[in-house]
Scaffold this motif. Structure first.
Motif, mmCIF file in Angstrom:
data_model
loop_
_atom_site.group_PDB
_atom_site.id
_atom_site.type_symbol
_atom_site.label_atom_id
_atom_site.label_comp_id
_atom_site.label_asym_id
_atom_site.label_seq_id
_atom_site.Cartn_x
_atom_site.Cartn_y
_atom_site.Cartn_z
ATOM 1 N N ASP A 56 0.679 -1.220 0.108
ATOM 2 C CA ASP A 56 0.178 0.120 -0.052
ATOM 3 C C ASP A 56 0.721 1.325 0.049
ATOM 4 O O ASP A 56 0.472 2.402 -0.219
ATOM 5 N N LEU A 57 2.016 1.053 0.468
ATOM 6 C CA LEU A 57 2.988 2.379 0.752
ATOM 7 C C LEU A 57 4.581 1.895 0.485
ATOM 8 O O LEU A 57 4.736 0.844 0.974
ATOM 9 N N ILE A 58 5.238 2.669 -0.241
ATOM 10 C CA ILE A 58 6.803 2.251 -0.527
ATOM 11 C C ILE A 58 7.279 3.717 0.039
ATOM 12 O O ILE A 58 7.152 4.918 0.236
ATOM 13 N N LEU A 59 8.151 3.534 1.405
ATOM 14 C CA LEU A 59 8.728 4.316 2.188
ATOM 15 C C LEU A 59 10.271 4.239 1.826
ATOM 16 O O LEU A 59 10.837 3.100 1.625
ATOM 17 N N VAL A 60 10.849 5.441 1.527
ATOM 18 C CA VAL A 60 12.132 5.491 1.218
ATOM 19 C C VAL A 60 13.222 6.295 1.939
ATOM 20 O O VAL A 60 12.603 7.531 2.534
ATOM 21 N N GLU A 61 14.225 5.604 2.286
ATOM 22 C CA GLU A 61 15.268 6.284 3.321
ATOM 23 C C GLU A 61 16.430 6.784 2.524
ATOM 24 O O GLU A 61 17.065 5.999 1.862
ATOM 25 N N GLY A 62 16.602 8.086 2.517
ATOM 26 C CA GLY A 62 17.816 8.580 1.605
ATOM 27 C C GLY A 62 17.097 9.022 0.084
ATOM 28 O O GLY A 62 15.880 9.371 -0.174
ATOM 29 N N PHE A 63 18.039 8.920 -0.726
ATOM 30 C CA PHE A 63 17.582 9.305 -2.076
ATOM 31 C C PHE A 63 17.206 10.874 -2.084
ATOM 32 O O PHE A 63 16.232 11.339 -2.870
ATOM 33 N N LYS A 64 17.679 11.665 -1.299
ATOM 34 C CA LYS A 64 16.992 13.118 -1.063
ATOM 35 C C LYS A 64 17.068 14.025 -2.264
ATOM 36 O O LYS A 64 16.504 15.053 -2.587
ATOM 37 N N ILE A 100 -1.679 8.823 1.646
ATOM 38 C CA ILE A 100 -1.988 7.619 0.517
ATOM 39 C C ILE A 100 -3.044 8.091 0.038
ATOM 40 O O ILE A 100 -3.422 7.664 -1.258
ATOM 41 N N PHE A 101 -4.224 8.333 0.818
ATOM 42 C CA PHE A 101 -5.475 8.706 0.084
ATOM 43 C C PHE A 101 -5.362 9.800 -0.878
ATOM 44 O O PHE A 101 -6.119 9.615 -1.966
ATOM 45 N N SER A 102 -4.529 10.686 -0.650
ATOM 46 C CA SER A 102 -4.389 11.842 -1.804
ATOM 47 C C SER A 102 -3.445 11.497 -3.007
ATOM 48 O O SER A 102 -3.550 12.344 -4.068
#
Length: 371
Positions: A298-306, A366-368
């Motif tokens: 449902d969601l992809i969280l990303v650490e870095g790649f700023k 997520i909804f938006s």
């Protein structure tokens, strides 16, 4: 072709132009985000085709270094993409050609699927992508059976791609939801642009300087999101050499023996390890997203790649000074801090220690995403 024969599609990289707006430099070989534009296109299109060809009239050896057949059109004075398409048609056995230009490093992962479905359901001869604003004639699915038609068209002295396409029944396929897949690099300034990340699944990053606590926050957020029945995938950028394998393990010995890729699978887990031969090329987020199995995500969280263009939350600790990344990055949509004072020029400020409030914000995000 019988009703039960699989449809075969050859990918064709169109790299036969003169690149006048790029000062005559071969656009496909120019560097974009650490590697040539042609390399980006090839990586994106290979999973979608049965075999692959490069149409080029100059720098032949450089294009051969990609290890795919390079076909020249045999005509003088750069006769345009149709000449290259015909030259490939004359040398292949596939049912269709899927054409892509060398100066568009961002390719839709659904290009073949959408074009082929539209062509088959409408009974058209040719399927062409439309970005919602204009037709994209070099993003086409063309049947090889039209070879004689194209031969006659070019023999008559005509060269315009659109004119030949519309001699046949054409279906224009809507890619307006992926309009950023048609960014077309024409100038030196275009080479510096970072494309917006594309994903049907919401992607949210956490950007911060080292020591701010990105991983610590994720380990608190993920269980809280899971309690809300939000299934999460995580992509993390490592700034140093790392290894998920251990000396002495069978997989480690196999990799050290020279295997380029290793998949380790069990009933509960699967891992892919691939060697990067050029350690100077930083990984890019878009290809990593495309590798995820998002069927239950449902969601992809990303650490870095700023430095890439996708929505992010900037993490901030008061002891490290005020937040600063948002001033240079318009994609930062909120700041999570242990100091919740805000100013007019700042995005929404969240309490980094209030996990329920942060989860509520992420639920709204997520909804938006696709609304």
């Amino acid at each position: 072709m019988s009703a039960f024969s699989p449809i075969t599609v050859s990918g064709v990289l169109l790299a036969g132009g003169q690149s006048r707006r790029m000062g005559g430099q071969d656009k496909g070989l120019l560097p974009y985000q650490g590697r040539s534009m042609a390399s980006h296109v090839i990586s994106a299109i290979l999973p979608q085709v049965d075999d692959f060809y490069i149409s080029a009239n100059q720098h032949i050896e450089e294009y051969r270094s990609f290890s795919y057949p390079v076909i020249t059109d045999g005509l003088d004075n750069f006769q345009g993409p149709l000449a290259g398409i015909l030259a490939v048609m004359e040398q292949i056995d596939s049912d269709y050609l899927l054409t892509v230009p060398c100066d568009n490093p961002v390719i839709s992962p659904q290009l073949r699927q959408r074009l082929l479905e539209a062509l088959l359901t409408t009974g058209s001869d040719i399927a062409v992508a439309h970005d919602g604003t204009q037709l994209q004639p070099v993003f086409s699915l063309i049947p090889r059976r039209l070879q004689s038609s194209l031969t006659d068209f070019l023999a008559s002295g005509q060269r315009k791609t659109r004119d030949w396409l519309f001699q046949h029944k054409v279906v224009e396929v809507d890619f307006s939801d992926q309009a950023d897949c048609f960014i077309n690099i024409n100038t030196a300034d275009d080479l510096q642009k970072k494309p917006k990340i594309r994903s049907a699944i919401p992607v949210l990053g956490f950007a911060a300087f080292s020591g701010t606590g990105k991983t610590t926050l994720l380990t608190k957020l993920i269980p809280a999101l899971k309690n809300k029945e939000i299934h999460v995938a995580v992509i993390k950028h490592a700034h140093h050499n790392f290894d998920i394998d251990k000396p002495g393990k069978d997989s480690y010995q196999i990799r050290e023996a020279g295997a380029e890729e290793i998949i380790i699978a069990s009933a509960k887990m699967m891992a892919l390890m691939r060697k990067h031969h050029d350690g100077l090329i930083e990984p890019e987020l878009q290809p990593l997203i495309q590798r995820l199995d998002t069927s239950n995500i449902d969601l992809i969280l990303v650490e870095g790649f700023k430095h890439e263009n996708f929505p992010k939350i900037e993490l901030n600790r008061a002891e490290l000074g005020p937040p600063t990344l948002f001033k240079e990055d318009p994609h930062i949509i909120a700041i999570a801090s242990d100091k919740t004072d805000s100013h007019a020029d700042m995005p929404l400020v969240l309490d980094i220690n209030n996990i329920p409030a942060m989860v509520e914000f992420i639920e709204q995000f997520i909804f938006s995403w696709n609304s």
